[in-house]
Scaffold this motif. Structure first.
Motif, PDB file in Angstrom:
ATOM      1  N   ASP A  93       2.973   8.458   7.541  1.00  0.00           N
ATOM      2  CA  ASP A  93       2.719   7.018   7.541  1.00  0.00           C
ATOM      3  C   ASP A  93       4.008   6.230   7.314  1.00  0.00           C
ATOM      4  O   ASP A  93       4.202   5.157   7.897  1.00  0.00           O
ATOM      5  CB  ASP A  93       1.688   6.671   6.470  1.00  0.00           C
ATOM      6  N   ARG A 145       1.774   6.691  -6.894  1.00  0.00           N
ATOM      7  CA  ARG A 145       0.775   7.707  -7.212  1.00  0.00           C
ATOM      8  C   ARG A 145       1.311   9.118  -6.965  1.00  0.00           C
ATOM      9  O   ARG A 145       0.991  10.052  -7.710  1.00  0.00           O
ATOM     10  CB  ARG A 145      -0.492   7.471  -6.395  1.00  0.00           C
ATOM     11  N   ALA A 146       2.126   9.271  -5.931  1.00  0.00           N
ATOM     12  CA  ALA A 146       2.721  10.585  -5.662  1.00  0.00           C
ATOM     13  C   ALA A 146       3.667  10.990  -6.787  1.00  0.00           C
ATOM     14  O   ALA A 146       3.695  12.160  -7.205  1.00  0.00           O
ATOM     15  CB  ALA A 146       3.463  10.556  -4.328  1.00  0.00           C
ATOM     16  N   GLU A 175       0.852  13.517   4.557  1.00  0.00           N
ATOM     17  CA  GLU A 175       0.233  12.361   5.208  1.00  0.00           C
ATOM     18  C   GLU A 175       1.025  11.089   4.915  1.00  0.00           C
ATOM     19  O   GLU A 175       1.236  10.246   5.811  1.00  0.00           O
ATOM     20  CB  GLU A 175      -1.207  12.232   4.727  1.00  0.00           C
ATOM     21  N   LEU A 176       1.478  10.941   3.664  1.00  0.00           N
ATOM     22  CA  LEU A 176       2.298   9.793   3.301  1.00  0.00           C
ATOM     23  C   LEU A 176       3.600   9.785   4.098  1.00  0.00           C
ATOM     24  O   LEU A 176       4.044   8.734   4.587  1.00  0.00           O
ATOM     25  CB  LEU A 176       2.593   9.812   1.804  1.00  0.00           C
ATOM     26  N   GLU A 183      -1.356  15.538   0.782  1.00  0.00           N
ATOM     27  CA  GLU A 183      -1.325  14.073   0.835  1.00  0.00           C
ATOM     28  C   GLU A 183       0.108  13.550   0.965  1.00  0.00           C
ATOM     29  O   GLU A 183       0.329  12.503   1.583  1.00  0.00           O
ATOM     30  CB  GLU A 183      -2.001  13.502  -0.407  1.00  0.00           C
ATOM     31  N   ASP A 214       2.271   1.669  -3.460  1.00  0.00           N
ATOM     32  CA  ASP A 214       1.260   2.203  -4.377  1.00  0.00           C
ATOM     33  C   ASP A 214       1.094   3.704  -4.188  1.00  0.00           C
ATOM     34  O   ASP A 214       1.002   4.457  -5.170  1.00  0.00           O
ATOM     35  CB  ASP A 214      -0.067   1.494  -4.131  1.00  0.00           C
ATOM     36  N   ARG A 215       1.085   4.168  -2.942  1.00  0.00           N
ATOM     37  CA  ARG A 215       0.934   5.605  -2.681  1.00  0.00           C
ATOM     38  C   ARG A 215       2.148   6.382  -3.164  1.00  0.00           C
ATOM     39  O   ARG A 215       2.015   7.508  -3.672  1.00  0.00           O
ATOM     40  CB  ARG A 215       0.695   5.841  -1.186  1.00  0.00           C
ATOM     41  N   ILE A 216       3.334   5.806  -3.032  1.00  0.00           N
ATOM     42  CA  ILE A 216       4.537   6.470  -3.543  1.00  0.00           C
ATOM     43  C   ILE A 216       4.469   6.590  -5.066  1.00  0.00           C
ATOM     44  O   ILE A 216       4.800   7.639  -5.642  1.00  0.00           O
ATOM     45  CB  ILE A 216       5.802   5.705  -3.107  1.00  0.00           C
ATOM     46  N   TRP A 255      -2.144  17.500  -3.594  1.00  0.00           N
ATOM     47  CA  TRP A 255      -1.031  16.552  -3.690  1.00  0.00           C
ATOM     48  C   TRP A 255      -0.041  16.751  -2.553  1.00  0.00           C
ATOM     49  O   TRP A 255       0.406  15.788  -1.922  1.00  0.00           O
ATOM     50  CB  TRP A 255      -0.314  16.724  -5.031  1.00  0.00           C
ATOM     51  N   LEU A 257       0.825  -1.207   0.000  1.00  0.00           N
ATOM     52  CA  LEU A 257       0.000   0.000   0.000  1.00  0.00           C
ATOM     53  C   LEU A 257       0.860   1.258   0.000  1.00  0.00           C
ATOM     54  O   LEU A 257       0.541   2.248  -0.681  1.00  0.00           O
ATOM     55  CB  LEU A 257      -0.930  -0.007   1.215  1.00  0.00           C
ATOM     56  N   ILE A 258       1.949   1.229   0.744  1.00  0.00           N
ATOM     57  CA  ILE A 258       2.878   2.365   0.753  1.00  0.00           C
ATOM     58  C   ILE A 258       3.512   2.521  -0.633  1.00  0.00           C
ATOM     59  O   ILE A 258       3.630   3.639  -1.154  1.00  0.00           O
ATOM     60  CB  ILE A 258       3.959   2.188   1.830  1.00  0.00           C
TER      61      ILE A 258
END
Length: 388
Positions: free
Chosen positions: A332, A284-285, A328-329, A325, A280-282, A322, A277-278
């Motif tokens: 996390d 997307r960033a 927030e990333l 977020e 995937d968020r990276i 962006w 999940l991390i």
């Protein structure tokens, strides 16, 4: 006029030669949540830049600039950010007020104010938001009256960036009694070092005080210090907001990329990158950062036409959301350690500061809600929002 690459190389070489010695200690200093860092030293650095002709590079030569093309200005901001040079202290005067005076000011105003902005002799702040009129400037209550050869200004501004370090403030005030919304507003240039002006710093989540409340109690400024026609200051104020969305945002994105790379490096070091999940968020960033750049380059078409149009609101919403977020990333990825300050009394690391300060990104310089209204009404042609 030199080519873009010649211009880029010249500025890069100058930075390598001059961002040294006592100035080398300023690399990476200042910026959002850290404007208190080495402020006087950063002002000295910026005056050093001015002496070499590297401030206000996009201004016409007759006003003290270099007459740099749009592409050269992009190169300037990118190289400045890539060098990790200190955050600018004269940004508001150089990027907001200066272009506004060039477009709307009188010859006397340009002669009085522009040289001092170029030389970093006078610093400016922006007097727009109020307690009852944040992003919606149509609710401005600060009033100004013409008293002989001077305007008297009474009211309150808030969230005024660096007012406690500024010499002057450009103020949107209501000058026509009984007027409502965007009618009857004027754009005034007001000195802050005078009786009748009180600046109160606001302590932020980061523990620093970059924003301020500014109280005007019959503060005075010469009658000549009005930009544009009395009562028609709204179009001047909107133009200033357009300049705020200008080419400097390309340099801002270099800083964003550096922050993202730091988050990725932390994820690799502490094992967070093993979490799908991390990862995937990276990913997307990273994609989002490329979209931000694409939006900014598209927006530059508006800059070349004089000022960014309402499509600049698309870029503002996207990068602000962006960046919030990304904060927030970062937390996390940081994990439980991110809950603890690095030291007394409130010593934050870069990731904590990023998280806390980026909460404001979707509010300042026009909230996401206001930007969506602009897009809906001015770009998509949808019916205007009902107003009381």
């Amino acid at each position: 006029m030199s080519s873009v690459e010649e211009f880029r190389t010249a500025f890069r070489d100058w930075l390598r030669a001059d961002l040294t010695g006592e100035f080398a200690r300023l690399r990476g200093r200042g910026g959002p949540g850290r404007e208190h860092e080495a402020f006087d030293e950063r002002r000295a650095w910026e005056r050093h830049m001015a002496a070499a002709g590297w401030t206000c590079v996009g201004w016409p030569k007759e006003y003290g600039g270099r007459g740099a093309t749009l592409e050269q200005q992009v190169a300037f901001h990118e190289e400045y950010a890539l060098a990790d040079a200190p955050a600018r202290v004269g940004h508001i005067g150089e990027q907001l007020l200066g272009p506004t005076l060039i477009a709307f000011g009188t010859p006397g105003q340009r002669e009085r104010f522009l040289p001092r902005i170029v030389a970093v002799e006078e610093l400016w702040c922006q007097g727009y938001s109020e307690p009852e009129a944040g992003s919606d400037l149509g609710g401005v209550r600060t009033r100004a009256e013409l008293d002989g050869e001077e305007w008297t200004v009474t009211g309150q501004k808030t969230w005024t960036s660096l007012a406690h370090r500024s010499d002057w403030c450009f103020v949107v005030a209501r000058t026509e009694p009984g007027s409502t919304r965007h009618q009857g507003l004027s754009y005034l240039l007001v000195p802050l070092d005078q009786p009748g002006v009180e600046v109160r710093p606001i302590t932020q989540l980061t523990g620093t005080c970059e924003f301020n409340e500014v109280f005007f109690d019959s503060a005075r400024t010469p009658a000549a210090n009005i930009v544009g026609t009395p009562g028609e200051g709204w179009k001047v104020a909107v133009a200033t907001l357009g300049f705020e969305r200008g080419v400097s945002t390309l340099g801002q994105q270099v800083g964003f990329r550096r922050e993202l790379e730091a988050v990725i490096d932390l994820a690799r070091r502490n094992g967070a990158a093993e979490d799908p999940l991390i990862r995937d968020r990276i990913a997307r960033a990273w994609i989002g950062l490329e979209i931000i750049r694409g939006n900014a380059l598209r927006m530059l078409d508006g800059v070349s036409a004089g000022a960014p149009g309402p499509e600049a609101s698309v870029g503002k919403i996207f990068w602000a959301t962006w960046h919030r977020e990304l904060g927030e990333l970062a937390m996390d990825v940081h994990g439980a350690e991110g809950m603890l300050a690095a030291g007394e009394p409130y010593d934050l690391d870069d990731f904590q500061r990023l998280f806390l300060f980026s909460r404001a990104d979707t509010i300042y310089a026009g909230s996401n809600e206001i930007q969506r209204n602009i897009i809906a009404e001015r770009v998509l042609g949808l019916p205007k929002e009902a107003r009381p």
